[in-house]
Enzyme design. Structure first.
Site, PDB file in Angstrom:
ATOM      1  N   SER A  72      10.344  -5.770   4.018  1.00 24.30           N
ATOM      2  CA  SER A  72      10.082  -7.126   3.531  1.00 24.30           C
ATOM      3  C   SER A  72      11.384  -7.912   3.358  1.00 24.30           C
ATOM      4  CB  SER A  72       9.353  -7.077   2.192  1.00 24.30           C
ATOM      5  OG  SER A  72       8.216  -6.245   2.284  1.00 24.30           O
TER       6      SER A  72
HETATM    7  N1  SAH Z   1       7.473  -1.861   0.905  1.00 26.28           N
HETATM    8  C1  SAH Z   1       7.886  -1.702   2.297  1.00 26.28           C
HETATM    9  C2  SAH Z   1       7.185  -2.705   3.187  1.00 26.28           C
HETATM   10  C3  SAH Z   1       6.736  -2.045   4.443  1.00 26.28           C
HETATM   11  S1  SAH Z   1       5.575  -2.944   5.417  1.00 26.28           S
HETATM   12  C4  SAH Z   1       9.378  -1.775   2.418  1.00 26.28           C
HETATM   13  O1  SAH Z   1      10.064  -2.079   1.421  1.00 26.28           O
HETATM   14  O2  SAH Z   1       9.906  -1.505   3.496  1.00 26.28           O
HETATM   15  C5  SAH Z   1       4.034  -2.382   4.776  1.00 26.28           C
HETATM   16  C6  SAH Z   1       3.722  -0.911   4.891  1.00 26.28           C
HETATM   17  O3  SAH Z   1       2.392  -0.741   4.423  1.00 26.28           O
HETATM   18  C7  SAH Z   1       3.751  -0.346   6.308  1.00 26.28           C
HETATM   19  O4  SAH Z   1       4.624   0.744   6.369  1.00 26.28           O
HETATM   20  C8  SAH Z   1       2.300   0.070   6.555  1.00 26.28           C
HETATM   21  O5  SAH Z   1       2.166   1.232   7.365  1.00 26.28           O
HETATM   22  C9  SAH Z   1       1.801   0.317   5.141  1.00 26.28           C
HETATM   23  N2  SAH Z   1       0.352   0.260   4.967  1.00 26.28           N
HETATM   24  C10 SAH Z   1      -0.547  -0.594   5.518  1.00 26.28           C
HETATM   25  N3  SAH Z   1      -1.793  -0.321   5.102  1.00 26.28           N
HETATM   26  C11 SAH Z   1      -1.688   0.757   4.259  1.00 26.28           C
HETATM   27  C12 SAH Z   1      -2.615   1.539   3.523  1.00 26.28           C
HETATM   28  N4  SAH Z   1      -3.935   1.280   3.551  1.00 26.28           N
HETATM   29  N5  SAH Z   1      -2.146   2.564   2.779  1.00 26.28           N
HETATM   30  C13 SAH Z   1      -0.823   2.862   2.731  1.00 26.28           C
HETATM   31  N6  SAH Z   1       0.116   2.154   3.415  1.00 26.28           N
HETATM   32  C14 SAH Z   1      -0.308   1.130   4.168  1.00 26.28           C
END
Ligand code: SAH
Length: 224
Positions: A72
Site C-alpha cells: 500500500s
Molecule cells: N498490508 C499489505 C497490503 C497487501 S495488498 C502490505 O502492507 O503490503 C492486499 C493483500 O490482501 C494481498 O496480498 C492479497 O493476497 C490479500 N488478500 C486478498 N483477499 C484476502 C483474503 N480473503 N484473505 C487474506 N488475504 C487476502
C-alpha cells in the site's frame, strides 16, 4: 522474494534521510499521530519490496509485490494506522487481513501488543513470514488463511485492519470485534469508488460507522 542481505539502515535512496523526507511528506498530507510518523521513519520499507524496486520504496506510492498484489501507499498505511489507534482504549490484539509484503504489520507491531495477520496467497505468506522473522519482529503472528472469515480461534480483536477491498463488510469481522473495538476497512469493490470506513462496535449488536477518504485497494478474494 529472493534471499538477500538485509541492509536495514539503507544507503542513498533507501537511507534514513530518504525515510525522513517521506515522513515530512506524510506530515504535509495531514498525518498527525507522532508515534505513527516515528515508526514510519524507522521501518525499512525498501526491504518489503522487490530489490529492483528498492530505489522507489520511499516514494509515496503503492508498488507491485508480485502475484498481482501491491504494497500500500505509505500515506494510506499511515492514515489507516492512525485511525486504528484513535479509539478510546489503545488496541492490544490486532488482526490484519491481507499480509502482503508485511509492511503494514511491521508498522503496527511497535504500536500494539500483538499483530495477527492473515494472507491467502501461499508464496507471499511464506516469503513475508521469513522476512518478518529475519527482521526480528516477535509480536507478529502470521497465518495462511482466507481472512474474510476473520480468525475465529484468536477472536475477539481490539482492532481489525483490512488491506484488501471487499464489496461488503464480511459479517465475521464484525462478530470478531471486541466491544469497543474498531474495524478499519476499505469497502466498495473494484471499478467503484472505495471508501475507507471505521466501524466501531458499541455494544453486542450496536455498531457506528464513519467514512473517511476514497482509496484504491486490490480486491478481497474469498477462498484459498
Ligand atoms: N498490508 C499489505 C497490503 C497487501 S495488498 C502490505 O502492507 O503490503 C492486499 C493483500 O490482501 C494481498 O496480498 C492479497 O493476497 C490479500 N488478500 C486478498 N483477499 C484476502 C483474503 N480473503 N484473505 C487474506 N488475504 C487476502
Amino acid at each position: 522474494m529472493a534471499e538477500r542481505e538485509l541492509d536495514v539502515e539503507g544507503i542513498g535512496m533507501t537511507s534514513q534521510r530518504t525515510r525522513n523526507r517521506l515522513v515530512e511528506r506524510l506530515r504535509e498530507k495531514g498525518i498527525r499521530n507522532e508515534d505513527v510518523l516515528y515508526v514510519m521513519s524507522k521501518v525499512p520499507r525498501h526491504l518489503f519490496v522487490d530489490e529492483a524496486m528498492a530505489s522507489r520504496s520511499y516514494e509515496d506510492t503503492a508498488l507491485p509485490i508480485g502475484y498481482g498484489q501491491t504494497i500500500s501507499q505509505p500515506y494510506i498505511v499511515a492514515r489507516m494506522t492512525e485511525l486504528l489507534l484513535e479509539g478510546e482504549i489503545p488496541p492490544q490484539k490486532v488482526l490484519e487481513v491481507g499480509t502482503g509484503s508485511g509492511y503494514q504489520a511491521a508498522v503496527l507491531a511497535p504500536l500494539v501488543k500483538t499483530v495477527i495477520t492473515v494472507e491467502r496467497i501461499e508464496p507471499l505468506f511464506s516469503a513475508t513470514r521469513a522476512l518478518l522473522r529475519d527482521l526480528g519482529y516477535r509480536n507478529i503472528r502470521t497465518f495462511l488463511s482466507d481472512g474474510s472469515w476473520g480468525l475465529a480461534q484468536e477472536a475477539p480483536f481490539d482492532a481489525i485492519i483490512v488491506t484488501a477491498a471487499p464489496e461488503k463488510v464480511p459479517p465475521a469481522l464484525l462478530e470478531q470485534l471486541a466491544i469497543g473495538g474498531r474495524l478499519v476497512i476499505p469497502t466498495g469493490g473494484q471499478g467503484r469508488p472505495q471508501v475507507l470506513q471505521v466501524i466501531t462496535r458499541l455494544g453486542e449488536n450496536e455498531y457506528a460507522t464513519t467514512n473517511h477518504e476514497y482509496v484504491q485497494f486490490v480486491p478481497m478474494i474469498s477462498g484459498l
